[in-house]
Design an enzyme around this catalytic site. Structure first.
Site, PDB file in Angstrom:
ATOM      1  N   ASP A  12      32.548  38.069  19.140  1.00  0.00           N
ATOM      2  CA  ASP A  12      31.261  38.722  18.900  1.00  0.00           C
ATOM      3  C   ASP A  12      31.342  40.107  19.547  1.00  0.00           C
ATOM      4  O   ASP A  12      32.246  40.382  20.341  1.00  0.00           O
ATOM      5  CB  ASP A  12      30.153  37.870  19.514  1.00  0.00           C
ATOM      6  CG  ASP A  12      28.792  38.523  19.438  1.00  0.00           C
ATOM      7  OD1 ASP A  12      28.407  38.964  18.346  1.00  0.00           O
ATOM      8  OD2 ASP A  12      28.132  38.613  20.487  1.00  0.00           O
ATOM      9  N   ASP A  14      28.124  42.647  20.499  1.00  0.00           N
ATOM     10  CA  ASP A  14      27.075  42.937  21.485  1.00  0.00           C
ATOM     11  C   ASP A  14      26.951  41.803  22.491  1.00  0.00           C
ATOM     12  O   ASP A  14      26.720  40.643  22.120  1.00  0.00           O
ATOM     13  CB  ASP A  14      25.719  43.119  20.779  1.00  0.00           C
ATOM     14  CG  ASP A  14      25.725  44.298  19.827  1.00  0.00           C
ATOM     15  OD1 ASP A  14      25.462  45.420  20.277  1.00  0.00           O
ATOM     16  OD2 ASP A  14      26.008  44.093  18.627  1.00  0.00           O
ATOM     17  N   ASP A 171      28.548  34.964  23.112  1.00  0.00           N
ATOM     18  CA  ASP A 171      27.644  34.938  24.271  1.00  0.00           C
ATOM     19  C   ASP A 171      26.316  34.265  23.984  1.00  0.00           C
ATOM     20  O   ASP A 171      25.469  34.188  24.881  1.00  0.00           O
ATOM     21  CB  ASP A 171      27.386  36.368  24.768  1.00  0.00           C
ATOM     22  CG  ASP A 171      26.504  37.161  23.811  1.00  0.00           C
ATOM     23  OD1 ASP A 171      26.776  37.148  22.591  1.00  0.00           O
ATOM     24  OD2 ASP A 171      25.537  37.799  24.272  1.00  0.00           O
TER      25      ASP A 171
END
Length: 222
Positions: A12, A14, A171
């Site tokens: 991922d 961001d 995250d």
């Protein structure tokens, strides 16, 4: 020496590869001000990221008053213009990340990005951070007709990176759901933008720092 267990590691963007919250917060609050709304604190914005820019604006509007598609349509171009112009003013890689990417490359592991950020913005940011040559594939939230947690973007990232055994690093619950839907092993970072404690994400393993990534991948693969 045993072969590294993964051919591809996808990330991922961001909250996983980089702390983009400073620039996302500035762009969001710029667009909210344009709509006559008060700013949203940066710490709140960290928990709003993960479903793309339009969803971020929707959450910012919800945090400051009423939400409508008309308001989103008015604010979205303002957000995009400001964010594009300031995409890496305050954004920084997380500690230890680049050393971990170097180590993976030295192990002949191909790297990919699978994000819900618009592909054009993802590429702009990756270029601004000097990462253009690091990633074999970049899949954004608008690359395909579907986005995470649908597994198709992750499958596409793996395929464009050359295929093989893959792991995914994220995250948020969006990331762990994507990996689960794709039946791909997942590691979650504890320092990202999750809206819940990392141990509630359902990842196969957690890491607190990128120094832990390679050993975690080895444990996960074996």
């Amino acid at each position: 020496m045993a072969r590294f267990p993964f051919d591809i590691v996808a990330f991922d963007l961001d909250g996983t590869l980089a702390d983009t919250a400073p620039d996302l917060t500035t762009a969001l609050n710029h667009s909210l001000a344009h709509l006559g709304r008060p700013p949203v604190p940066a710490e709140d914005v960290r928990h709003m990221v993960g479903h793309g820019a339009r969803a971020l604006l929707r959450k910012g509007l919800a945090a400051t008053g009423e939400v409508s598609e008309t308001l989103i349509d008015r604010g979205f171009p303002v957000f995009l213009d400001h964010y594009t112009a300031h995409i890496a003013d305050g954004t920084r890689p997380f500690p230890g990340l680049e050393a971990a990417l170097d180590r993976l490359a030295a192990l002949d592991v191909r790297l990919a990005v699978c994000t819900n950020k618009l592909e054009g913005l993802a590429r702009e940011l990756i270029d601004a951070l000097g990462w253009r040559d690091r990633f074999a594939a970049i899949i954004g939230g608008d690359t395909l007709p579907v986005r995470k947690p649908d597994p198709a973007p992750l499958f596409e990232a793996v395929a464009r990176a050359g295929g093989g055994r893959a792991a995914y690093i994220g995250d948020s619950i969006t990331d762990t759901d994507t990996a689960r839907n794709a039946k791909i092993p997942c590691i979650a970072v504890t320092f990202g933008f999750s809206d819940r404690p990392a141990d509630m994400l359902g990842a196969d393993l957690l890491i607190d720092h990128y120094d832990e990534l390679i050993p975690a991948l080895e444990r996960l693969g074996n």
